[in-house]
Design an enzyme around this catalytic site. Structure first.
Site, PDB file in Angstrom:
ATOM      1  N   SER A  30       0.837  -1.186   0.000  1.00  0.00           N
ATOM      2  CA  SER A  30       0.000   0.000   0.000  1.00  0.00           C
ATOM      3  C   SER A  30       0.882   1.250   0.000  1.00  0.00           C
ATOM      4  O   SER A  30       1.715   1.425  -0.875  1.00  0.00           O
ATOM      5  CB  SER A  30      -0.959  -0.050   1.196  1.00  0.00           C
ATOM      6  OG  SER A  30      -1.978   0.905   1.077  1.00  0.00           O
ATOM      7  N   HIS A  63      -7.104  -6.214  -0.071  1.00  0.00           N
ATOM      8  CA  HIS A  63      -5.935  -5.341   0.055  1.00  0.00           C
ATOM      9  C   HIS A  63      -5.106  -5.777   1.261  1.00  0.00           C
ATOM     10  O   HIS A  63      -5.474  -5.535   2.405  1.00  0.00           O
ATOM     11  CB  HIS A  63      -6.444  -3.904   0.232  1.00  0.00           C
ATOM     12  CG  HIS A  63      -5.378  -2.854   0.292  1.00  0.00           C
ATOM     13  ND1 HIS A  63      -4.706  -2.408  -0.824  1.00  0.00           N
ATOM     14  CD2 HIS A  63      -4.880  -2.142   1.340  1.00  0.00           C
ATOM     15  CE1 HIS A  63      -3.860  -1.458  -0.479  1.00  0.00           C
ATOM     16  NE2 HIS A  63      -3.941  -1.282   0.831  1.00  0.00           N
TER      17      HIS A  63
END
Length: 366
Positions: free
Chosen positions: A202, A343
């Protein structure tokens, strides 16, 4: 996959690695510094490190951990932050290193933690012949809009209320911190300085890419689900856009980046250029099927387009159709996989990255 019609070429008229090295690469690096990430200090500081603590059988494994303190000295003072180095108790020769730029909680990398997590699976990484290192992003610069008063930036700038429009943001500060860890790792005799890789997820993945683009001592970089202003190409991207990321995290990038809010089609740069700056070193991009905010297809497209730079060095890039989940593409110096799920950074992701690294012809264990 359809390439956006407004996409600028990565290399323009470059026809050799020499012209890329001497002309286009410096131009792109300066462009991304001035318009996106900000310009971190290149000189005027020194780095030293010290061993602060050793832990046997860290994380309840047969792995030892050393905690080091990095001290950066600059004109306005000193700044200290820790990092951790995990070493297998049985080891031969200088080890390659996977350096995680950890954007989550300290417990994931702390040797005294009883928690084990696929985000930093120390036992699995060391079992495959690596040393595992980690720093916590918040130890280098706080992940909040505090005017840069509480992180490493303050020892370089005397007037934080009047910063230059291309002054470095938090992503660049974290990348600077990772390079200072490299200063230390490259001096340790147990480690191989030629095989140290930057890894991040990320916002940490954005940092790993920018760090490796600037610091060519890193052997490779792995970006997991880094999305907007990370691995994903911006033009035609789904999910998060430039205006979104600047609104939510205005301190991550330089002030100039706000000028491109809603103007992605006009930008003289895009993220495949960031990936191209890592050439000819190994580059790996990972995505997740449910991570639509990052846009896996935009990440894959960017990795494919970056291959133009790799081919100048006679290296194979990434080609082909967008892959099905769990079918990694490891054919050249650029690797990619799409993982089923959300994610995150998982043990599966790490294992595919290690497969990719160990398949590189210049990665033979010494």
């Amino acid at each position: 996959m359809k390439v956006p019609s407004s996409l600028p070429p990565v290399l323009l008229k470059e026809t050799s690695s020499e012209t890329w090295e001497n002309s286009r690469r410096p131009e792109l690096l300066a462009l991304l510094r001035d318009e996106v990430y900000g310009a971190a200090p290149l000189r005027g500081f020194s780095t030293r490190f010290s061993l602060s603590e050793e832990t046997k059988d860290a994380m309840h494994t047969k792995i030892d951990c050393r905690a080091y303190t990095v001290t950066v000295s600059a004109p306005l003072g000193e700044y200290r932050f820790p990092f951790y180095l995990y070493l297998p108790q049985q080891r031969k020769g200088p080890l390659p290193v996977l350096l995680l730029i950890n954007n989550r909680e300290r417990g994931l990398i702390d040797p005294k933690s009883s928690r084990t997590d696929g985000f930093f699976p120390v036992a699995e990484l060391t079992a495959r012949g690596f040393a595992a290192a980690a720093l916590l992003t918040k130890d280098v610069d706080t992940d909040q809009d505090d005017g840069f008063q509480n992180g490493i930036v303050r020892i370089f700038e005397s007037d934080l209320s009047h910063r230059a429009p291309n002054a470095w943001g938090t992503i660049a500060a974290w990348a600077f911190g990772a390079s200072r860890v490299m200063d230390c790792l490259s001096q340790l005799p147990e480690l191989d300085p030629a095989r140290i890789s930057a890894v991040g997820h990320s916002r940490g993945g954005k940092t790993a890419l920018w760090c490796a683009a600037n610091d060519r001592r890193f052997y490779s970089a792995y970006s997991s689900c880094s999305g907007c202003t990370g691995a994903a190409i911006t033009r035609g991207k789904q999910g998060e856009r430039v205006a979104d990321i600047n609104r939510a995290f205005p301190y991550w990038f330089c002030q100039n980046y706000k000028n491109w809010n809603g103007r992605e089609e006009e930008m003289p740069f895009d993220q495949q250029m960031l990936l191209a700056l890592i050439a000819p070193r190994p580059l790996y991009v990972g995505s997740a099927t449910e991570d639509l905010w990052a846009d896996p297809q935009a990440e894959f497209l960017s990795a494919c387009l970056a291959g133009e730079a790799y081919r100048l060095y006679g290296e194979k890039g990434l080609a082909g159709e967008f892959p099905a989940p769990e079918t990694p593409l490891h054919g050249g110096r650029i690797g990619y996989h799409l993982r089923t799920g959300e994610h995150n950074l998982t043990a599966y992701d790490w294992q595919r990255y290690i497969d990719f690294l160990q398949g590189q012809p210049d990665f033979a264990v010494k």
